[in-house]
Every structure is written in structure tokens, then in C-alpha cells.
Design an enzyme around this catalytic site. Structure first.
Site, PDB file in Angstrom:
ATOM      1  N   GLU A 106      -5.938  44.168 -14.647  1.00  0.00           N
ATOM      2  CA  GLU A 106      -6.341  44.281 -13.236  1.00  0.00           C
ATOM      3  C   GLU A 106      -6.646  42.875 -12.707  1.00  0.00           C
ATOM      4  OE1 GLU A 106      -6.335  47.003 -11.453  1.00  0.00           O
ATOM      5  OE2 GLU A 106      -5.872  48.336 -13.134  1.00  0.00           O
ATOM      6  N   HIS A 142     -14.841  18.758 -10.961  1.00  0.00           N
ATOM      7  CA  HIS A 142     -14.679  19.201 -12.355  1.00  0.00           C
ATOM      8  C   HIS A 142     -16.025  19.223 -13.076  1.00  0.00           C
ATOM      9  CE1 HIS A 142     -10.476  19.233 -11.698  1.00  0.00           C
ATOM     10  NE2 HIS A 142     -10.298  17.933 -11.704  1.00  0.00           N
ATOM     11  N   ASP A 173      -9.981  27.721 -10.368  1.00  0.00           N
ATOM     12  CA  ASP A 173      -9.292  26.863  -9.400  1.00  0.00           C
ATOM     13  C   ASP A 173     -10.226  26.488  -8.249  1.00  0.00           C
ATOM     14  OD1 ASP A 173      -7.230  25.415  -8.356  1.00  0.00           O
ATOM     15  OD2 ASP A 173      -6.090  27.132  -7.600  1.00  0.00           O
ATOM     16  N   TRP A 175     -13.523  21.821  -3.614  1.00  0.00           N
ATOM     17  CA  TRP A 175     -14.989  21.890  -3.552  1.00  0.00           C
ATOM     18  C   TRP A 175     -15.554  20.487  -3.339  1.00  0.00           C
ATOM     19  CZ3 TRP A 175     -18.939  19.643  -6.304  1.00  0.00           C
ATOM     20  CH2 TRP A 175     -20.222  20.233  -6.197  1.00  0.00           C
ATOM     21  N   LEU A 202     -19.714  36.665 -28.373  1.00  0.00           N
ATOM     22  CA  LEU A 202     -18.577  36.420 -27.476  1.00  0.00           C
ATOM     23  C   LEU A 202     -17.545  35.484 -28.120  1.00  0.00           C
ATOM     24  CD1 LEU A 202     -17.367  36.413 -24.498  1.00  0.00           C
ATOM     25  CD2 LEU A 202     -18.707  34.315 -24.170  1.00  0.00           C
ATOM     26  N   TRP A 216      -0.544  17.857 -16.734  1.00  0.00           N
ATOM     27  CA  TRP A 216      -0.275  16.456 -17.086  1.00  0.00           C
ATOM     28  C   TRP A 216       0.314  15.711 -15.896  1.00  0.00           C
ATOM     29  CZ3 TRP A 216      -2.482  15.009 -21.414  1.00  0.00           C
ATOM     30  CH2 TRP A 216      -2.584  15.890 -22.493  1.00  0.00           C
TER      31      TRP A 216
HETATM   32  C1  FPP Z   1      -8.603  23.437 -11.210  1.00  0.00           C
HETATM   33  O1  FPP Z   1      -9.142  22.922 -10.021  1.00  0.00           O
HETATM   34  C2  FPP Z   1      -9.364  22.996 -12.370  1.00  0.00           C
HETATM   35  C3  FPP Z   1      -8.873  22.324 -13.462  1.00  0.00           C
HETATM   36  C4  FPP Z   1      -7.468  21.952 -13.642  1.00  0.00           C
HETATM   37  C5  FPP Z   1      -9.756  21.867 -14.556  1.00  0.00           C
HETATM   38  C6  FPP Z   1     -10.721  22.897 -15.053  1.00  0.00           C
HETATM   39  C7  FPP Z   1     -11.816  22.225 -15.736  1.00  0.00           C
HETATM   40  C8  FPP Z   1     -13.107  22.571 -15.629  1.00  0.00           C
HETATM   41  C9  FPP Z   1     -13.627  23.708 -14.872  1.00  0.00           C
HETATM   42  C10 FPP Z   1     -14.106  21.731 -16.307  1.00  0.00           C
HETATM   43  C11 FPP Z   1     -14.429  21.957 -17.722  1.00  0.00           C
HETATM   44  C12 FPP Z   1     -13.974  23.135 -18.433  1.00  0.00           C
HETATM   45  C13 FPP Z   1     -14.300  23.353 -19.742  1.00  0.00           C
HETATM   46  C14 FPP Z   1     -13.785  24.560 -20.421  1.00  0.00           C
HETATM   47  C15 FPP Z   1     -15.193  22.449 -20.487  1.00  0.00           C
HETATM   48  P1  FPP Z   1      -8.251  21.964  -9.120  1.00  0.00           P
HETATM   49  O2  FPP Z   1      -8.531  20.565  -9.531  1.00  0.00           O
HETATM   50  O3  FPP Z   1      -6.822  22.381  -9.235  1.00  0.00           O
HETATM   51  O4  FPP Z   1      -8.809  22.250  -7.701  1.00  0.00           O
HETATM   52  P2  FPP Z   1      -7.980  22.165  -6.324  1.00  0.00           P
HETATM   53  O5  FPP Z   1      -6.956  23.243  -6.365  1.00  0.00           O
HETATM   54  O6  FPP Z   1      -9.022  22.409  -5.305  1.00  0.00           O
HETATM   55  O7  FPP Z   1      -7.395  20.782  -6.257  1.00  0.00           O
END
Ligand code: FPP
Length: 250
Positions: free
Chosen positions: A206, A36, A19, A24, A130, A68
């Protein structure tokens, strides 16, 4: 007090809610999507960490069934990023003996993404390093609901009596029944929630929460989380005296 044996118990299965990508990016005056993209780098760091430390399973929550609801444009770009990342990384993952698996309902994804998912699963299915589980369009409630439906069908067919349903039978119908349940759950980005992740499987896990945004998470942050895990005493409902054993009491 922990016994020495406990301290050497590295987690077999680590599950992560990644998250903070959006925040960021916002902090850097960048569009959310750049977060992302930076998040993919962090994924590479943790996969490498797990490979090096011989962690058996790493489960990453890449897209929840609730995601979504995000702006259409962000969802579309995330889908492209998943396809692009699979294309780009599958060779390297395969070479590193990583087995890739997906959990969640994939029918809602595009044909193209579904195809990439199954191709990468079959390509890596005999790998013995892994196991990297990607939760995509996954929801814990839905997982339990589908398991319940499967058991109900067995009851209806006369193969199972309702009173014979137990925890083992339920667990066997959930996603990844063959893998150990997570020992360590990590959530980045400062929130302290499970957000409908592996609800059943996290019963004895944990938890480690960090304020770091996901793109800032790296091998050192992973090591910090594992070190935190190693200080915990896992009792699984027993007393600490029982866990520590007579040698610790005397
Ligand atoms: C949450 O941050 C992140 C996501 C919903 C997407 C996760 C995707 C990736 C890390 C990229 C690729 C992953 C793979 C496995 C190829 P957020 O957008 O909710 O952040 P925020 O809470 O700061 O808005």
C-alpha cells in the site's frame, strides 16, 4: 467493509523514500546539506516510532544508485554524514535491540564506510527487535539484474532448468529474501514515484504519499501514514467479497 481483524493489522514492514531534504533547506535559505542533517533527526523519530509500535522491519532509501549524479561536494558530505551517524548512533541502536542491515552495492563506497557498515551489521546481528534496513547505492533494476545473473549461473552449471525458474526462486535471490515484503510504502516530499526502489518487493504494498519534506516527518506523521494504511483493504488480487468472507456478505 473492513473486518475488525484487518483494522488491528499493523504493518510488519514499512519502506520509506525520504525525499525533500534539499527543498526543506532551501525554504529556510540554508545550504542543501543542512536538510540532510535535519533528515537524520527524522530518521531517529521513525526508528523510535517503529521500536515503540513493534514494527518488525523499517527500510529506508538513504542513497540510490542514481544519487552519484549529484554534485560531488554533496555526495562527499552525504558519505561523511553516513559515517558520522553510524559512529554516533550504533551504540544506541544496539542498546535498543535494533538489528542493522544494508542493501545495495557497497563496493563503490569508501573502505572506511564499508568497514563501518559491516561492523555495525555484525555488532547488531543477534538483536531481536526492529530490523532497520538501509538501502545504500541500491537500485531495484540492479537488484533484479543480479538475481537474474545468479539464476543464470545455476542454469549454466546444470543445477537448474530454465522452466523451473519461478517467482519464489527469483525472490530468493533478491536483497532481504528472508524479510516480509513491505506492507506500507511512504514517500515524503510530494513526488509520486517509486524511483527504482524495491521494485519486485512492492508488488502488493500500500502506498502513502505526503507533501511533507523529510526533515518535517515525525512520529505523528508516521502514525498518520499507518492510520491511512489501516483504512485500506488488502485484496492481493481477490474480490472484496472473498476478503470480507461470508459473514460480511450475509
Ligand atoms: C532526498 O532528499 C534525500 C537523500 C538523497 C539523502 C537521505 C539522507 C538522509 C535522510 C540522511 C541520513 C540518513 C541515514 C540513514 C543516516 P533530496 O536531497 O532529494 O531533497 P530534494 O528533493 O528536496 O532536493
Amino acid at each position: 467493509m473492513l473486518k475488525e481483524g484487518d483494522l488491528s493489522k499493523t504493518p510488519k514492514h514499512i519502506a520509506i523514500i525520504m525525499d525533500g531534504n534539499g527543498r526543506w533547506a532551501k525554504k529556510r535559505f540554508l545550504p542543501r546539506f543542512m536538510g540532510h542533517i535535519a533528515g537524520v533527526k527524522a530518521v531517529k523519530h521513525v526508528v523510535e516510532y517503529c521500536g515503540a509500535k513493534q514494527i518488525e522491519v523499517l527500510t529506508l532509501f538513504a542513497f540510490s544508485s542514481e544519487n552519484w549524479r549529484r554534485p560531488k561536494d554533496e555526495v562527499a558530505k552525504l558519505m561523511d554524514l553516513f559515517i558520522g551517524t553510524l559512529d554516533k548512533e550504533i551504540g544506541r541502536l544496539d542498546k535498543k535491540n535494533v538489528r542493522l542491515r544494508f542493501i545495495g552495492e557497497r563496493a563503490e563506497f569508501s573502505e572506511k564506510l564499508q568497514q563501518k557498515m559491516s561492523e555495525s551489521e555484525s555488532r547488531t546481528e543477534n538483536n531481536t527487535g526492529l530490523t532497520l534496513v538501509i538501502a545504500a547505492n541500491y537500485g531495484g533494476h540492479r537488484d533484479i539484474t543480479l538475481a537474474t545473473q545468479a539464476l543464470a549461473r545455476q542454469v549454466k552449471a546444470g543445477h537448474l532448468q530454465p522452466e523451473d525458474i519461478n517467482e519464489n526462486l527469483i525472490a530468493a535471490e533478491l536483497s532481504i529474501p528472508d524479510l516480509p515484503e513491505p506492507d506500507l510504502f511512504i514517500r515524503t516530499g510530494g513526488e509520486k514515484r517509486i524511483s527504482n526502489f524495491l521494485l519486485w518487493q512492492l508488488a502488493y504494498t500500500e502506498f502513502h504519499f505526503t507533501d511533507k519534506f523529510w526533515p518535517d516527518f515525525n512520529a505523528q506523521a508516521m502514525q498518520d501514514a499507518v492510520d491511512d494504511f489501516l483504512t485500506r483493504q488488502r485484496r492481493f488480487g481477490r474480490t472484496s467479497e472473498q476478503v470480507e468472507g461470508p459473514s460480511e456478505i450475509n
